[in-house]
Design an enzyme around this catalytic site. Structure first.
Site, short mmCIF file in Angstrom:
data_model
loop_
_atom_site.label_atom_id
_atom_site.label_comp_id
_atom_site.label_asym_id
_atom_site.label_seq_id
_atom_site.Cartn_x
_atom_site.Cartn_y
_atom_site.Cartn_z
N LYS A 1 -45.85 -62.19 -51.34
CA LYS A 1 -46.79 -61.56 -52.23
C LYS A 1 -47.22 -62.54 -53.41
CE LYS A 1 -46.56 -57.25 -50.63
NZ LYS A 1 -47.64 -56.28 -50.20
N TYR B 1 -47.90 -64.05 -44.94
CA TYR B 1 -47.94 -62.89 -45.26
C TYR B 1 -47.79 -61.98 -44.07
CZ TYR B 1 -49.44 -58.73 -48.11
OH TYR B 1 -49.56 -57.33 -48.48
N ASN C 1 -47.07 -51.33 -41.11
CA ASN C 1 -46.84 -52.79 -40.95
C ASN C 1 -45.35 -53.27 -40.44
OD1 ASN C 1 -49.51 -53.72 -41.95
ND2 ASN C 1 -48.66 -53.12 -44.16
N GLU D 1 -41.56 -54.08 -55.19
CA GLU D 1 -42.16 -54.24 -53.78
C GLU D 1 -40.93 -53.64 -52.72
OE1 GLU D 1 -45.33 -55.53 -53.02
OE2 GLU D 1 -44.76 -54.40 -51.12
N ASP D 2 -41.60 -52.64 -51.81
CA ASP D 2 -40.52 -52.35 -50.88
C ASP D 2 -39.28 -51.84 -50.93
OD1 ASP D 2 -42.71 -52.97 -49.46
OD2 ASP D 2 -42.06 -54.70 -48.16
N ASP E 1 -46.27 -51.71 -55.85
CA ASP E 1 -47.24 -52.02 -55.00
C ASP E 1 -47.54 -51.12 -53.78
OD1 ASP E 1 -49.11 -54.05 -53.97
OD2 ASP E 1 -47.63 -54.94 -52.47
N ASP E 2 -46.48 -50.68 -53.24
CA ASP E 2 -46.46 -49.57 -52.12
C ASP E 2 -47.04 -48.33 -52.48
OD1 ASP E 2 -45.28 -51.43 -50.33
OD2 ASP E 2 -43.67 -51.30 -51.81
N ARG F 1 -36.40 -51.43 -48.04
CA ARG F 1 -37.33 -50.66 -47.03
C ARG F 1 -38.63 -51.89 -46.59
NH1 ARG F 1 -42.65 -49.03 -48.21
NH2 ARG F 1 -42.87 -51.16 -47.48
O1 LIG Z 1 -46.74 -56.19 -47.43
C1 LIG Z 1 -47.94 -55.65 -46.89
O2 LIG Z 1 -48.44 -56.14 -45.78
C2 LIG Z 1 -48.25 -54.35 -47.20
C3 LIG Z 1 -47.03 -53.61 -48.01
O3 LIG Z 1 -46.88 -53.57 -49.12
C4 LIG Z 1 -45.99 -52.72 -47.10
O4 LIG Z 1 -46.49 -52.77 -45.80
O5 LIG Z 1 -45.21 -52.72 -47.47
MG LIG Z 2 -44.78 -53.39 -49.45
#
Ligand SMILES: O=C([O-])CC(=O)C(=O)O
Ligand SMILES: [Mg+2]
Length: 543
Positions: free
Chosen positions: A160, A88, A401, A231-232, A254-255, A142
């Site tokens: 994830k 991760y 991150n 996600e992202d 999630d973001d 992203r």
């Molecule tokens: O994935 C991770 O560490 C946390 C997150 O959702 C991101 O930074 O987009």
């Molecule tokens: Mg994310």
């Protein structure tokens, strides 16, 4: 120990369809006489530790997961603090950047814009569609703070979902990693002969929306018991598709929501410690954000609950929150701005543009400084020292991150505040010793939230994931600190307890879903809290 004898593309299907769970031991003669599972665990760990680079360890673990899934999860659960950063954040960031070069075998579904009109057909190729419970879906636009990686975003979905299995005991065969290929605007990938995605720029938002409508429709038709985690996605898409689908399907982002919930939780605990040191009422905290993307604004929205819980009105709560973007303090008189920035844009500032973070801190006098900017080192010594001169226990959360985009390193933050900082970062840091005292860095990462939020939503068969359920997950996490953890100024619990924490969060999420009548597993209503917690724990898969 699963012995793989089938061609790579059919392995998953073969295993899922034909083999009982757990798989039978290999035929006699396939393993040496003295082979022993628990010794083999040591062997695997030694092999892992013999690799030097993070990405090599990632590849080793990825191969292990394919060859012997149970052993992979035994290692993860046994060495949570060592292995989480490898499968991760931050290593998964490198895995994404190099995905097209390191690709070995399919591990999830790639759905491209060329599948439009027949997305259902592609989805139905997934083995055991009725077993699917959770899908993490990215469009790669992203990834972490790394930008538009196109189809190279797949490892984020995979990573994830590994944490869903490890952290919440979701069964591996119930997870569906998905990466959408809608093109990429990153020229480097379009020029890379090994790039695995379509050689085209991203499609327009209108075309994407048509695609997303079909995709979500077909996902729920194909996988009748599925929860979807977005996600992202780039900021605009993240907000757009969350709003579009959240009342129609069980889905969360999630973001926006996961990061929001994890930061609210850490902030609740940090604000208590900070107020205990300063004597300032909780309702008077002032929060300054550097970064106003999906995660930044999502966190601000969630932190509104903190002030609401202190009895403030919406307008009062909003007045406690300030945002800074690349042009400085965000305020109405500055001129036109992106839609998602408007809610928190200040109405009470009419002076000249303030762009320097130090000047902005002098003006706002924040008790908390939160970074979701992906600007490495943005919290300079001057910034951190100023925060420390304004607050006996300054709250500083550099949340960008992966680690190389973090606004300030843990060691610097400790030294520049003489150990007074209440710190949480998005990526992990090693412990720091300062003035003879050991400081443990806790991660304000959504990995504390999504496994439990997802598990609760799945078990209660929620028709949608409500704001109330997200808030419940956050408060559940805040309440899950042990007495010992509180004694050391921890604002998040130890990751070693992730299963216990996820079960507790799931319990709170289920109760909230019942309160809001979005539950479909009505038999869970009859259970007491203790019985429900036992039920949740019993449902968890173990390697
Ligand atoms: O994935 C991770 O560490 C946390 C997150 O959702 C991101 O930074 O987009
Ligand atoms: Mg994310």
């Amino acid at each position: 120990m699963t012995v793989v004898l089938t061609p790579y593309w059919s392995n998953g299907q073969q295993r899922l369809k034909a083999e009982p769970n757990p798989p039978p031991p290999p035929p006699k003669g396939f393993l040496p006489a003295a082979f022993d599972e628990s010794v083999h665990e040591q062997r695997c760990l030694a092999q892992l530790r013999s690799k030097e680079k993070g990405i090599e360890k990632y590849i080793y673990l990825s191969q292990l997961k394919h060859a012997d899934e149970s052993m992979f999860y035994r290692l993860v659960l046994g060495q949570m603090n060592e292995i989480t950063p490898l499968i991760y954040t931050p290593t998964v960031g490198d895995a994404c950047l190099q995905h097209s070069h390191n690709f070995r075998r399919p591990e999830g579904l790639y759905i491209s814009i060329r599948d439009k009109g027949k997305i259902g057909q592609v989805l139905r190729n997934w083995p055991r569609t009725d077993e699917a419970r959770i899908s993490v879906v990215t469009d790669g636009s992203r990834i972490l703070g790394l930008g538009d990686l196109g189809v190279n975003g797949m490892p984020i979905s995979i990573g994830k979902l590994s944490l869903y299995v490890a952290g919440a005991g979701i069964r591996p065969q119930s997870t569906v990693p998905v990466c959408l290929d809608l093109g990429t605007n990153t020229q480097k990938y379009l020029d890379d002969p090994l790039y695995l995605g379509l050689r085209q720029k991203r499609v327009s938002q209108d075309v994407m929306t048509e695609f997303m409508e079909e995709f979500m429709h077909e996902m729920t038709r194909t996988f009748p018991k599925l929860l979807v985690q977005f996600e992202d996605f780039s900021t605009d898409s993240a907000f757009l598709y969350l709003e579009k689908f959240r009342n129609r399907y069980p889905v969360f982002n999630d973001d926006i929501q996961g990061t929001g919930a994890v930061v609210l939780s850490g902030f609740i605990n940090a604000a208590k410690l900070s107020s205990a040191a300063s004597g300032m009422p909780l309702a008077d905290h002032r929060i300054l954000f550097l970064g106003s993307g999906s995660a930044g604004v999502g966190v601000g929205m969630q932190l509104m609950s903190f002030f609401r819980l202190q009895g403030l009105s919406e307008a009062e709560a909003k007045s406690r929150i300030y945002y800074v973007d690349s042009q400085g303090l965000i305020y109405d008189a500055r001129g036109p701005m992106a839609e998602h920035k408007k809610y928190f844009s200040r109405k009470d500032y009419n002076g000249p543009a303030v762009t320097n973070l130090v000047d902005i801190i002098e003006y706002v006098k924040p008790t908390a400084l939160l970074g979701l900017s992906t600007i490495k080192g943005a919290f300079t010594k001057e910034v951190v020292e100023l925060m420390a001169s304004l607050n006996p226990k300054p709250i500083i959360f550099p949340l960008s991150n992966p680690v190389r985009l973090c606004e300030v390193d843990f060691q610097d933050a400790i030294e520049w505040t003489q150990g007074r900082v209440l710190f949480a970062s998005g990526s992990p840091y090693a412990d720091v010793t300062y003035g003879g005292k050991r400081f443990v860095c806790r991660q304000g990462n959504n990995m504390y939230i999504f496994p439990g939020l997802g598990l609760g939503s799945i078990l209660v068969r929620a028709t949608s994931v409500t704001d109330g359920m997200v808030e419940a997950s956050s408060l559940g996490l805040a309440d899950s600190l042990t007495g010992d953890e509180r004694k050391t100024d921890s604002i998040y619990p130890s990751l070693d307890r992730i299963r216990e924490i996820s079960a507790f969060i799931a319990l709170r999420v289920i109760r909230q879903a019942q309160k809001e009548n979005v539950d479909r597993s009505s038999d869970l209503r009859r259970l007491s809290d203790a019985e429900l917690l036992k039920f949740v724990t019993r449902k968890m898969w173990n390697p």
